[in-house]
Design an enzyme around this catalytic site. Structure first.
Site, PDB file in Angstrom:
ATOM      1  NE  ARG A 174     -21.300  -4.532  12.354  1.00  0.00           N
ATOM      2  CZ  ARG A 174     -20.113  -5.373  12.427  1.00  0.00           C
ATOM      3  NH1 ARG A 174     -20.232  -6.083  13.678  1.00  0.00           N
ATOM      4  NH2 ARG A 174     -19.333  -5.411  11.889  1.00  0.00           N
ATOM      5  NE  ARG A 205     -14.908  -6.657   8.632  1.00  0.00           N
ATOM      6  CZ  ARG A 205     -14.513  -6.277   9.911  1.00  0.00           C
ATOM      7  NH1 ARG A 205     -15.113  -6.782  10.553  1.00  0.00           N
ATOM      8  NH2 ARG A 205     -13.633  -5.206  10.012  1.00  0.00           N
ATOM      9  NE  ARG A 247     -17.546  -1.499  11.701  1.00  0.00           N
ATOM     10  CZ  ARG A 247     -17.292  -2.773  12.242  1.00  0.00           C
ATOM     11  NH1 ARG A 247     -17.849  -3.084  13.675  1.00  0.00           N
ATOM     12  NH2 ARG A 247     -16.741  -3.791  11.826  1.00  0.00           N
TER      13      ARG A 247
HETATM   14  P1  ADP Z   1     -19.430  -8.515  16.629  1.00  0.00           P
HETATM   15  O1  ADP Z   1     -18.943  -7.693  17.641  1.00  0.00           O
HETATM   16  O2  ADP Z   1     -19.353 -10.221  16.791  1.00  0.00           O
HETATM   17  O3  ADP Z   1     -18.772  -8.487  15.396  1.00  0.00           O
HETATM   18  P2  ADP Z   1     -22.170  -7.551  16.658  1.00  0.00           P
HETATM   19  O4  ADP Z   1     -22.227  -7.378  18.360  1.00  0.00           O
HETATM   20  O5  ADP Z   1     -21.778  -6.095  16.210  1.00  0.00           O
HETATM   21  O6  ADP Z   1     -21.034  -8.400  16.354  1.00  0.00           O
HETATM   22  O7  ADP Z   1     -23.507  -7.781  16.057  1.00  0.00           O
HETATM   23  C1  ADP Z   1     -23.542  -8.018  14.581  1.00  0.00           C
HETATM   24  C2  ADP Z   1     -24.885  -7.593  14.418  1.00  0.00           C
HETATM   25  O8  ADP Z   1     -25.920  -8.651  14.771  1.00  0.00           O
HETATM   26  C3  ADP Z   1     -25.532  -6.245  15.010  1.00  0.00           C
HETATM   27  O9  ADP Z   1     -26.200  -5.330  14.291  1.00  0.00           O
HETATM   28  C4  ADP Z   1     -26.412  -6.730  16.186  1.00  0.00           C
HETATM   29  O10 ADP Z   1     -27.385  -5.817  16.800  1.00  0.00           O
HETATM   30  C5  ADP Z   1     -26.842  -8.091  15.806  1.00  0.00           C
HETATM   31  N1  ADP Z   1     -27.105  -8.969  16.595  1.00  0.00           N
HETATM   32  C6  ADP Z   1     -26.245  -9.550  17.491  1.00  0.00           C
HETATM   33  N2  ADP Z   1     -26.810 -10.566  18.326  1.00  0.00           N
HETATM   34  C7  ADP Z   1     -28.115 -10.779  17.522  1.00  0.00           C
HETATM   35  C8  ADP Z   1     -28.983 -11.885  17.842  1.00  0.00           C
HETATM   36  N3  ADP Z   1     -29.055 -12.709  18.705  1.00  0.00           N
HETATM   37  N4  ADP Z   1     -29.985 -11.909  17.004  1.00  0.00           N
HETATM   38  C9  ADP Z   1     -30.176 -11.070  16.083  1.00  0.00           C
HETATM   39  N5  ADP Z   1     -29.408 -10.002  15.753  1.00  0.00           N
HETATM   40  C10 ADP Z   1     -28.125 -10.069  16.541  1.00  0.00           C
HETATM   41  P1  5GP Z   2     -13.970  -5.223  13.964  1.00  0.00           P
HETATM   42  O1  5GP Z   2     -13.465  -4.550  12.861  1.00  0.00           O
HETATM   43  O2  5GP Z   2     -15.507  -5.987  13.446  1.00  0.00           O
HETATM   44  O3  5GP Z   2     -14.429  -4.364  15.135  1.00  0.00           O
HETATM   45  O4  5GP Z   2     -13.419  -6.547  14.192  1.00  0.00           O
HETATM   46  C1  5GP Z   2     -12.745  -7.452  13.391  1.00  0.00           C
HETATM   47  C2  5GP Z   2     -12.280  -8.660  14.063  1.00  0.00           C
HETATM   48  O5  5GP Z   2     -10.900  -8.096  14.693  1.00  0.00           O
HETATM   49  C3  5GP Z   2     -12.975  -9.133  15.253  1.00  0.00           C
HETATM   50  O6  5GP Z   2     -12.819 -10.659  14.968  1.00  0.00           O
HETATM   51  C4  5GP Z   2     -12.519  -8.678  16.464  1.00  0.00           C
HETATM   52  O7  5GP Z   2     -12.731  -9.816  17.617  1.00  0.00           O
HETATM   53  C5  5GP Z   2     -10.969  -8.595  16.174  1.00  0.00           C
HETATM   54  N1  5GP Z   2     -10.387  -7.749  17.170  1.00  0.00           N
HETATM   55  C6  5GP Z   2     -10.560  -6.810  17.749  1.00  0.00           C
HETATM   56  N2  5GP Z   2      -9.408  -6.289  18.537  1.00  0.00           N
HETATM   57  C7  5GP Z   2      -8.572  -7.160  18.477  1.00  0.00           C
HETATM   58  C8  5GP Z   2      -7.476  -7.035  18.970  1.00  0.00           C
HETATM   59  O8  5GP Z   2      -7.123  -6.225  19.899  1.00  0.00           O
HETATM   60  N3  5GP Z   2      -6.821  -8.302  18.601  1.00  0.00           N
HETATM   61  C9  5GP Z   2      -6.890  -9.084  17.796  1.00  0.00           C
HETATM   62  N4  5GP Z   2      -6.058 -10.071  17.330  1.00  0.00           N
HETATM   63  N5  5GP Z   2      -8.279  -8.934  17.326  1.00  0.00           N
HETATM   64  C10 5GP Z   2      -8.911  -8.172  17.543  1.00  0.00           C
END
Ligand code: ADP
Ligand code: 5GP
Length: 192
Positions: free
Chosen positions: A138, A149, A45
């Site tokens: 995001r 997802r 990304r």
């Molecule tokens: P994940 O790692 O679990 O996929 P992210 O940390 O990327 O999720 O968060 C997804 C989106 O939500 C991001 O744009 C982030 O800035 C936003 N976000 C995270 N926590 C909050 C919150 N408490 N309130 C509003 N937006 C949030």
């Molecule tokens: P994203 O593509 O949004 O970064 O991640 C998608 C999912 O893959 C998330 O649920 C994240 O926790 C999971 N993920 C990221 N790294 C790993 C990994 O090393 N192993 C597994 N099993 N899941 C992962």
């Protein structure tokens, strides 16, 4: 692999806020925590850096390393491969830091069969509607992948309330409040 200090696994649906909370922890305590950099075959990304957020690799290369026994766990999520290499965790453990992992539910179930012995923290969105808002906000997930997802998220949420699976379930509603709770959970368990 046995870590001297217990690692922390963060799980929960995509968009729940795992990366955001992990980043806040590592910013506040840069010398205490290290991130286990997973491998993935998904596209990078715009906000991501290869080698920092993930090791972005081709499927063939990853399959080969998995076959060579270099991974602690691996899974397919939304059509892409993800996995934690032994080296990713070893590097953090060797640096003397607490290892933080961000993995999906399949990964959690696989890690539970190893001797890693981490704490398991489930990051939950306050609702599915808010999860969708965050994923869309995001702005880096295409519509097809978004639907996939959200479907996966529903299944993952069903595990949130499963007895004995998590050491801590954190509802990430207000970010400040969620971070304060996470911080409290962690400072009770580690000498920071
Ligand atoms: P994940 O790692 O679990 O996929 P992210 O940390 O990327 O999720 O968060 C997804 C989106 O939500 C991001 O744009 C982030 O800035 C936003 N976000 C995270 N926590 C909050 C919150 N408490 N309130 C509003 N937006 C949030
Ligand atoms: P994203 O593509 O949004 O970064 O991640 C998608 C999912 O893959 C998330 O649920 C994240 O926790 C999971 N993920 C990221 N790294 C790993 C990994 O090393 N192993 C597994 N099993 N899941 C992962």
């Amino acid at each position: 692999m046995l870590a001297r200090v217990r690692p922390i696994v963060f799980a929960g649906p995509s968009g729940a806020g795992k990366s955001t909370l992990i980043k806040k922890l590592m910013t506040e305590f840069p010398s205490a925590f290290g991130f286990s950099v997973s491998h993935t075959t998904r596209k990078i990304r715009p906000s991501e850096v290869d080698g920092v957020n993930y090791h972005f690799v081709e499927r063939e290369a990853m399959e080969k390393e998995i076959a060579e026994g270099k991974f602690i766990e691996n899974a397919v999520y939304s059509g892409n491969m993800y996995g934690t290499s032994i080296k990713a965790v070893q590097d953090v453990v060797d640096s003397g830091k607490v290892c933080l992992l961000d993995i999906d539910l399949q990964g959690v179930l696989l890690v539970k069969k190893t001797d890693l012995n981490p704490y398991y923290v489930f990051i939950s969105p306050p609702s599915m509607e808010e999860l969708e808002r965050r994923l869309r906000g995001r702005g880096d997930t295409e519509e097809d992948a978004m639907q996939q997802r959200l479907e996966t998220a529903k299944k993952e949420m069903a595990y949130r309330d499963q007895e004995g699976l998590w050491d801590y379930v954190l509802i990430n509603e207000s970010l400040e409040d969620a971070y304060a709770k996470l911080r409290a959970f962690i400072t009770e368990r580690y000498p920071l």
